[in-house]
Design a protein around this motif. Sequence first.
Motif, PDB file in Angstrom:
ATOM      1  N   CYS A 286       0.853  -1.189   0.000  1.00  0.00           N
ATOM      2  CA  CYS A 286       0.000   0.000   0.000  1.00  0.00           C
ATOM      3  C   CYS A 286       0.890   1.240   0.000  1.00  0.00           C
ATOM      4  O   CYS A 286       1.748   1.401   0.868  1.00  0.00           O
ATOM      5  CB  CYS A 286      -0.899   0.006   1.233  1.00  0.00           C
ATOM      6  N   CYS A 292       0.443   5.737   7.314  1.00  0.00           N
ATOM      7  CA  CYS A 292      -0.858   5.311   7.841  1.00  0.00           C
ATOM      8  C   CYS A 292      -0.739   4.916   9.313  1.00  0.00           C
ATOM      9  O   CYS A 292       0.195   4.200   9.695  1.00  0.00           O
ATOM     10  CB  CYS A 292      -1.364   4.128   7.022  1.00  0.00           C
ATOM     11  N   CYS A 299       0.115  -4.722   4.805  1.00  0.00           N
ATOM     12  CA  CYS A 299       0.073  -3.460   4.053  1.00  0.00           C
ATOM     13  C   CYS A 299       1.409  -3.176   3.376  1.00  0.00           C
ATOM     14  O   CYS A 299       1.466  -2.576   2.305  1.00  0.00           O
ATOM     15  CB  CYS A 299      -0.281  -2.303   4.980  1.00  0.00           C
ATOM     16  N   CYS A 316      -7.983  -0.324   0.397  1.00  0.00           N
ATOM     17  CA  CYS A 316      -7.369  -0.535   1.705  1.00  0.00           C
ATOM     18  C   CYS A 316      -7.670  -1.962   2.156  1.00  0.00           C
ATOM     19  O   CYS A 316      -8.788  -2.441   1.965  1.00  0.00           O
ATOM     20  CB  CYS A 316      -7.936   0.484   2.706  1.00  0.00           C
ATOM     21  N   HIS A 317      -6.671  -2.633   2.723  1.00  0.00           N
ATOM     22  CA  HIS A 317      -6.906  -3.988   3.241  1.00  0.00           C
ATOM     23  C   HIS A 317      -7.825  -3.975   4.455  1.00  0.00           C
ATOM     24  O   HIS A 317      -8.486  -4.959   4.750  1.00  0.00           O
ATOM     25  CB  HIS A 317      -5.567  -4.631   3.658  1.00  0.00           C
TER      26      HIS A 317
HETATM   27 FE1  SF4 Z   1      -3.354   1.816   5.960  1.00  0.00          FE
HETATM   28 FE2  SF4 Z   1      -5.160   0.434   4.569  1.00  0.00          FE
HETATM   29 FE3  SF4 Z   1      -2.853   1.072   3.449  1.00  0.00          FE
HETATM   30 FE4  SF4 Z   1      -2.943  -0.731   5.378  1.00  0.00          FE
HETATM   31  S1  SF4 Z   1      -3.868  -0.927   3.366  1.00  0.00           S
HETATM   32  S2  SF4 Z   1      -1.473   0.965   5.191  1.00  0.00           S
HETATM   33  S3  SF4 Z   1      -4.546   0.067   6.693  1.00  0.00           S
HETATM   34  S4  SF4 Z   1      -4.414   2.466   4.100  1.00  0.00           S
END
Ligand code: SF4
Length: 322
Positions: A286, A292, A299, A316-317
């Motif tokens: 991500c 985050c 992530c 987003c996971h």
């Molecule tokens: Fe944050 Fe969602 Fe990205 Fe994980 S996937 S870092 S929870 S935004």
Amino acid sequence: MNNLVEVNNIVKHFPVTGGLFNNFKAVVQALSGVSFNIKRGETLGLVGESGCGKSTLGRIIANLMKPTSGNVIYEGKDIINLKPKEFKLFRKNIQVIFQDPYASLNPRMTVGQIIGEGLTIYKIAKGEDNRKKVLEILDVVGLTKNSISLYPHEFSGGQRQRIGIARALSLRPKLIIADEPVSALDVSIQAQILNLLNKLQGKFSFTYLFIAHDLRVVEYISDRVIVMYLGKIMEISDSKSLYKTPYHPYTEALISSIPDLSTKRKEKRIILKDDIPSPINPPSGCRFHTRCIYTKEKCKRDEPGLIQKDGRFCACHFPLSR
Ligand code: SF4
């Protein structure tokens, strides 16, 4: 509401060169596979911090810049590789309002020439008819008749933006791309320009793509909002739901930083750590994981796709739920 524009998997890379022989050094990944639709008659807000790729995307949709790959479909037609004649017809339908009204207006042309130019080029009106049409447009955007013979430097910032709007609407486009149209203006003038844009949409049924870094501005004017981060879409939602219950942690952080926005989450101010990472070497997994507050191991490893949830989309996971 059917789609006026379909944006399909747009990628835009800018090569970075340097040194004595201007050698290739790296690639800036400005946009990394961006897809969405613009519905006919809506105002779609496009928000994100500076450097997220939103203005580059606006320029590609307006055909002012070619993407590295991907396509843009306007009323069923791919507009990326138009022939010159087709391009001229297309240009009439999509107009741009720029951030800096002064830089985008030719200082050597009168307001009448600036607004009337498109009407002449497209053989819509010339001579006295052209002048009449320009006067009508000046009235619609709230400028006086004698503005027609004045030059851009004789106006205030807000008035110059009205001239830019008048120029954009003179050809009665179907889509207006407003790229940070109020960010260079004082707050009191911003409200006037936003009211004008709203009024014009009611009168002429334009579709707007409204690009801004300021979420307050976007909330005021948008039906739907796209949140971008580092060349990717993080969230797409109707405006009301987005501000009330953001699904993406990045959206939540942006909203929490608006001082006077009334949301259920206003009690929780989220300070984004670090600066936005370099688009030359975006983070793995991500792209938001380095900033985050909810980051988990997954992530850092796996990139989340844009998943539909309650008619909204979120990359987003672990989307926020409440
Ligand atoms: Fe944050 Fe969602 Fe990205 Fe994980 S996937 S870092 S929870 S935004």
